[in-house]
Design a protein around this motif. Structure first.
Motif, PDB file in Angstrom:
ATOM      1  N   ALA A 128      80.246 -83.148  -7.686  1.00  0.00           N
ATOM      2  CA  ALA A 128      81.652 -83.569  -8.235  1.00  0.00           C
ATOM      3  C   ALA A 128      82.059 -82.472  -9.556  1.00  0.00           C
ATOM      4  N   SER A 129      81.147 -81.413  -9.613  1.00  0.00           N
ATOM      5  CA  SER A 129      81.334 -80.620 -10.823  1.00  0.00           C
ATOM      6  C   SER A 129      82.337 -79.583 -10.342  1.00  0.00           C
ATOM      7  N   SER A 130      82.685 -79.383  -9.019  1.00  0.00           N
ATOM      8  CA  SER A 130      83.626 -78.515  -8.247  1.00  0.00           C
ATOM      9  C   SER A 130      84.921 -79.234  -8.041  1.00  0.00           C
ATOM     10  N   TRP A 131      84.858 -80.546  -8.231  1.00  0.00           N
ATOM     11  CA  TRP A 131      86.163 -81.295  -7.763  1.00  0.00           C
ATOM     12  C   TRP A 131      87.519 -81.273  -8.631  1.00  0.00           C
ATOM     13  N   SER A 132      88.512 -81.413  -8.384  1.00  0.00           N
ATOM     14  CA  SER A 132      89.739 -81.613  -9.071  1.00  0.00           C
ATOM     15  C   SER A 132      89.510 -82.687 -10.131  1.00  0.00           C
ATOM     16  N   THR A 133      90.301 -82.681 -11.120  1.00  0.00           N
ATOM     17  CA  THR A 133      90.165 -84.033 -12.080  1.00  0.00           C
ATOM     18  C   THR A 133      90.881 -85.013 -11.305  1.00  0.00           C
ATOM     19  N   ASP A 134      92.126 -85.046 -10.337  1.00  0.00           N
ATOM     20  CA  ASP A 134      92.298 -85.808  -9.582  1.00  0.00           C
ATOM     21  C   ASP A 134      91.380 -86.595  -8.830  1.00  0.00           C
ATOM     22  N   LYS A 135      90.514 -85.741  -8.175  1.00  0.00           N
ATOM     23  CA  LYS A 135      89.530 -86.439  -6.885  1.00  0.00           C
ATOM     24  C   LYS A 135      88.438 -87.140  -7.980  1.00  0.00           C
ATOM     25  N   ARG A 136      88.005 -86.581  -9.204  1.00  0.00           N
ATOM     26  CA  ARG A 136      87.151 -87.200 -10.147  1.00  0.00           C
ATOM     27  C   ARG A 136      87.725 -88.640 -10.336  1.00  0.00           C
ATOM     28  N   GLU A 137      88.892 -88.492 -10.677  1.00  0.00           N
ATOM     29  CA  GLU A 137      89.658 -90.029 -11.093  1.00  0.00           C
ATOM     30  C   GLU A 137      89.642 -90.874  -9.911  1.00  0.00           C
ATOM     31  N   SER A 138      89.866 -90.506  -8.873  1.00  0.00           N
ATOM     32  CA  SER A 138      89.615 -91.436  -7.455  1.00  0.00           C
ATOM     33  C   SER A 138      88.355 -91.743  -7.498  1.00  0.00           C
ATOM     34  N   PHE A 139      87.504 -91.133  -7.643  1.00  0.00           N
ATOM     35  CA  PHE A 139      85.682 -91.443  -7.224  1.00  0.00           C
ATOM     36  C   PHE A 139      85.544 -92.457  -8.553  1.00  0.00           C
ATOM     37  N   SER A 140      86.026 -92.343  -9.713  1.00  0.00           N
ATOM     38  CA  SER A 140      85.579 -93.221 -10.618  1.00  0.00           C
ATOM     39  C   SER A 140      86.428 -94.607 -10.894  1.00  0.00           C
ATOM     40  N   ASN A 141      87.323 -94.669 -10.038  1.00  0.00           N
ATOM     41  CA  ASN A 141      88.310 -95.819  -9.890  1.00  0.00           C
ATOM     42  C   ASN A 141      88.193 -96.376  -8.157  1.00  0.00           C
ATOM     43  N   ASP A 142      87.270 -95.999  -7.727  1.00  0.00           N
ATOM     44  CA  ASP A 142      87.166 -96.405  -6.078  1.00  0.00           C
ATOM     45  C   ASP A 142      86.864 -97.686  -6.163  1.00  0.00           C
ATOM     46  N   LEU A 143      87.948 -98.435  -5.362  1.00  0.00           N
ATOM     47  CA  LEU A 143      87.898 -99.818  -5.017  1.00  0.00           C
ATOM     48  C   LEU A 143      87.909-100.153  -3.502  1.00  0.00           C
ATOM     49  N   SER A 144      87.830 -99.096  -2.801  1.00  0.00           N
ATOM     50  CA  SER A 144      87.968 -99.186  -1.284  1.00  0.00           C
ATOM     51  C   SER A 144      86.523 -99.301  -0.593  1.00  0.00           C
ATOM     52  N   GLY A 145      85.326 -98.784  -1.597  1.00  0.00           N
ATOM     53  CA  GLY A 145      84.087 -98.829  -1.040  1.00  0.00           C
ATOM     54  C   GLY A 145      83.330 -99.595  -1.831  1.00  0.00           C
ATOM     55  N   PRO A 146      81.886 -99.521  -1.852  1.00  0.00           N
ATOM     56  CA  PRO A 146      80.952-100.352  -2.686  1.00  0.00           C
ATOM     57  C   PRO A 146      80.394 -99.344  -3.976  1.00  0.00           C
ATOM     58  N   GLN A 147      81.434 -98.716  -4.599  1.00  0.00           N
ATOM     59  CA  GLN A 147      80.869 -98.039  -5.714  1.00  0.00           C
ATOM     60  C   GLN A 147      81.157 -98.697  -7.183  1.00  0.00           C
ATOM     61  N   LEU A 148      81.748 -99.616  -7.114  1.00  0.00           N
ATOM     62  CA  LEU A 148      81.875-100.572  -8.200  1.00  0.00           C
ATOM     63  C   LEU A 148      81.218-102.133  -8.354  1.00  0.00           C
ATOM     64  N   ILE A 149      80.699-102.415  -9.208  1.00  0.00           N
ATOM     65  CA  ILE A 149      80.185-103.650  -9.329  1.00  0.00           C
ATOM     66  C   ILE A 149      79.946-104.283 -10.566  1.00  0.00           C
ATOM     67  N   ALA A 150      80.354-105.601 -10.909  1.00  0.00           N
ATOM     68  CA  ALA A 150      80.235-106.081 -12.192  1.00  0.00           C
ATOM     69  C   ALA A 150      78.872-106.505 -12.380  1.00  0.00           C
TER      70      ALA A 150
END
Length: 210
Positions: A128-150
């Protein structure tokens, strides 16, 4: 006799319904959890390589908890999604959550963190160091896959930015789901993994019964 049988049947239905409604619905897996066979195929497809350095990394390069509309940000959406029940609507003020990593029931959102299954720093080291800021934003707010959990704040903070070769959920029965989420996230985002990480993920996946 018929009347007694009807009463018994009615009581049984009520008790089953009560059990279902009182069960911690928050144990339901995040969206996009793959099957064991799909996770195996995804793991096999991942690139194995040494991790990159942390040079240039900061959490600010992964803008997170962005607005999701309706006055809700990403954190609030996940809190509502993972709750068995909740009060308040952005912000959520109270509720009931089951922390999948450590099996703890939580009743206050202040005791919960929204875990990035693949931590932001780990993603940075894995491509991810080579990604754009927009792509990193999408990754860190990814609600479409199992990347976020409370989960409990304590479990999330004990994990830090470690990969599965050095940290796993304390609840052993959570290892299968956790491995699937990690693999799927790295696969969908085309992130690499190191050999020790792959070996541990394979071991966790082998133990899956589903």
């Amino acid at each position: 006799m018929l009347k007694k049988s009807m009463y018994f049947l009615f009581a049984l239905i009520i008790s089953v319904a009560a059990f279902q409604f009182n069960s911690p619905a928050a144990q339901a897996f995040p969206p996009g959890t793959p099957s064991k066979s799909a996770a195996q195929s995804q793991l096999n497809a991942l690139t194995v390589k040494s991790e990159s350095s942390m040079t240039g990394y900061s959490r600010e390069k992964f803008p997170h908890w962005i607005s999701q509309g309706g006055g809700c940000d990403t954190r609030q959406v996940v809190l509502k999604r993972d709750a068995d029940s909740y009060s308040g609507d952005c912000p959520v003020t109270s509720g009931t959550w089951y922390s999948y990593y450590d099996g703890v029931m939580v009743y206050s959102p202040s005791e919960l963190d929204i875990d990035h299954v693949v931590p932001l720093a780990e993603a940075w080291r894995s491509g991810a160091s080579s990604w754009s800021t927009d792509k990193r934003e999408s990754f860190s707010n990814d609600l479409s896959g199992p990347q976020l959990i409370a989960v409990t704040a304590s479990s999330n903070r004990s994990k830090g930015d470690q990969d599965p070769s050095t940290w796993k959920p304390t609840r052993t029965s959570a290892h299968c789901g956790y491995a699937k989420w990690w693999i799927n996230t790295k696969y969908r985002w085309d992130l690499s993994l190191q050999s020790s990480e792959k070996a541990e993920l394979q071991s966790m996946l082998n133990a899956c019964s589903y």
